[in-house]
Design a protein around this motif. Sequence first.
Motif, PDB file in Angstrom:
ATOM      1  N   ARG A  36     114.302  12.590 101.253  1.00  0.00           N
ATOM      2  CA  ARG A  36     113.049  12.002 101.734  1.00  0.00           C
ATOM      3  C   ARG A  36     111.979  13.077 101.909  1.00  0.00           C
ATOM      4  O   ARG A  36     110.832  12.897 101.533  1.00  0.00           O
ATOM      5  CB  ARG A  36     113.260  11.296 103.071  1.00  0.00           C
ATOM      6  N   ALA A  37     112.376  14.200 102.499  1.00  0.00           N
ATOM      7  CA  ALA A  37     111.417  15.270 102.765  1.00  0.00           C
ATOM      8  C   ALA A  37     110.865  15.878 101.481  1.00  0.00           C
ATOM      9  O   ALA A  37     109.763  16.423 101.491  1.00  0.00           O
ATOM     10  CB  ALA A  37     112.074  16.355 103.620  1.00  0.00           C
ATOM     11  N   ASP A  38     111.602  15.764 100.388  1.00  0.00           N
ATOM     12  CA  ASP A  38     111.178  16.359  99.112  1.00  0.00           C
ATOM     13  C   ASP A  38     110.458  15.388  98.186  1.00  0.00           C
ATOM     14  O   ASP A  38     110.180  15.734  97.043  1.00  0.00           O
ATOM     15  CB  ASP A  38     112.393  16.949  98.385  1.00  0.00           C
ATOM     16  N   ASP A  52     117.572  -4.733 107.152  1.00  0.00           N
ATOM     17  CA  ASP A  52     117.993  -3.470 107.771  1.00  0.00           C
ATOM     18  C   ASP A  52     116.983  -2.872 108.737  1.00  0.00           C
ATOM     19  O   ASP A  52     117.331  -1.971 109.496  1.00  0.00           O
ATOM     20  CB  ASP A  52     118.294  -2.419 106.694  1.00  0.00           C
ATOM     21  N   ASP A  53     115.742  -3.305 108.674  1.00  0.00           N
ATOM     22  CA  ASP A  53     114.673  -2.801 109.545  1.00  0.00           C
ATOM     23  C   ASP A  53     114.578  -1.267 109.528  1.00  0.00           C
ATOM     24  O   ASP A  53     114.597  -0.624 110.573  1.00  0.00           O
ATOM     25  CB  ASP A  53     114.865  -3.307 110.971  1.00  0.00           C
ATOM     26  N   PRO A  54     114.468  -0.660 108.321  1.00  0.00           N
ATOM     27  CA  PRO A  54     114.398   0.811 108.248  1.00  0.00           C
ATOM     28  C   PRO A  54     113.022   1.340 108.651  1.00  0.00           C
ATOM     29  O   PRO A  54     112.011   0.664 108.499  1.00  0.00           O
ATOM     30  CB  PRO A  54     114.661   1.086 106.772  1.00  0.00           C
ATOM     31  N   ARG A  55     113.007   2.572 109.138  1.00  0.00           N
ATOM     32  CA  ARG A  55     111.744   3.243 109.467  1.00  0.00           C
ATOM     33  C   ARG A  55     111.180   3.958 108.244  1.00  0.00           C
ATOM     34  O   ARG A  55     109.987   4.118 108.126  1.00  0.00           O
ATOM     35  CB  ARG A  55     111.948   4.238 110.604  1.00  0.00           C
ATOM     36  N   LEU A  56     112.073   4.489 107.403  1.00  0.00           N
ATOM     37  CA  LEU A  56     111.688   5.222 106.189  1.00  0.00           C
ATOM     38  C   LEU A  56     110.884   6.483 106.497  1.00  0.00           C
ATOM     39  O   LEU A  56     109.936   6.816 105.800  1.00  0.00           O
ATOM     40  CB  LEU A  56     110.918   4.322 105.214  1.00  0.00           C
ATOM     41  N   LEU A  57     111.268   7.168 107.552  1.00  0.00           N
ATOM     42  CA  LEU A  57     110.615   8.412 107.942  1.00  0.00           C
ATOM     43  C   LEU A  57     111.593   9.569 107.796  1.00  0.00           C
ATOM     44  O   LEU A  57     112.806   9.382 107.877  1.00  0.00           O
ATOM     45  CB  LEU A  57     110.147   8.336 109.392  1.00  0.00           C
ATOM     46  N   VAL A  58     111.082  10.767 107.622  1.00  0.00           N
ATOM     47  CA  VAL A  58     111.910  11.966 107.664  1.00  0.00           C
ATOM     48  C   VAL A  58     112.363  12.131 109.101  1.00  0.00           C
ATOM     49  O   VAL A  58     111.545  12.153 110.027  1.00  0.00           O
ATOM     50  CB  VAL A  58     111.123  13.197 107.168  1.00  0.00           C
ATOM     51  N   ARG A  59     113.663  12.250 109.291  1.00  0.00           N
ATOM     52  CA  ARG A  59     114.218  12.319 110.650  1.00  0.00           C
ATOM     53  C   ARG A  59     114.187  13.728 111.239  1.00  0.00           C
ATOM     54  O   ARG A  59     113.971  13.904 112.427  1.00  0.00           O
ATOM     55  CB  ARG A  59     115.665  11.819 110.640  1.00  0.00           C
TER      56      ARG A  59
END
Length: 190
Positions: A36-38, A52-59
């Motif tokens: 995700r970060a890349d 799934d209710d994902p945030r889709l953010l870099v953790r």
Amino acid sequence: MLLSAAVSLDGALDDRSPRRMILSGPEDLDAVDELRADCDAILVGAGTVRADDPRLLVRSERRRADRVARGLPPSPVRVVLTRSRELDPGAAVFAGGPAPLLLGGDLPDVLAELADRGVGRLLVEGGAGVLTALLAAGLADELRLAVAPVFVGDPAAPRLLGPADPAGRGRRRLLSVEAVGDTAVLRYAL
């Protein structure tokens, strides 16, 4: 475009319980966070947002800081593929950063719009309909598949791929197989 998914030994993406079934372990989740970060954007289908209710953010705080140091936002652009745009405004994908792009239409048009917006590297995290459509159309460059040592055992559980007439038959090459925690991660060039 990189497709990323985790499946059970019997090919399920999830079970049918109301809570999302986490198939991969912490090591694999961290590896996906690094992906995700890349990337420039993360795309999921509306069904994944609903299920799934994902945030889709870099953790990772360190990875977010690295992105900011490179002049990028802390997390990539979030994209939800939806024809109806009927999503719960309280869904996690609408929190924690700029609102996601809600795009609909034919996949080549969506991908062209993302390219026009400067998206060079796209990570697709599901769901089955989106993964099936991209693979069937031969639009993906790479597939990262984490196979978890879990057996769902329900024939009605959501599967990795749905019915399709695949355009990309025979156009694949195994790049690597790696043990990541207790999952086997297979990477294919498509």
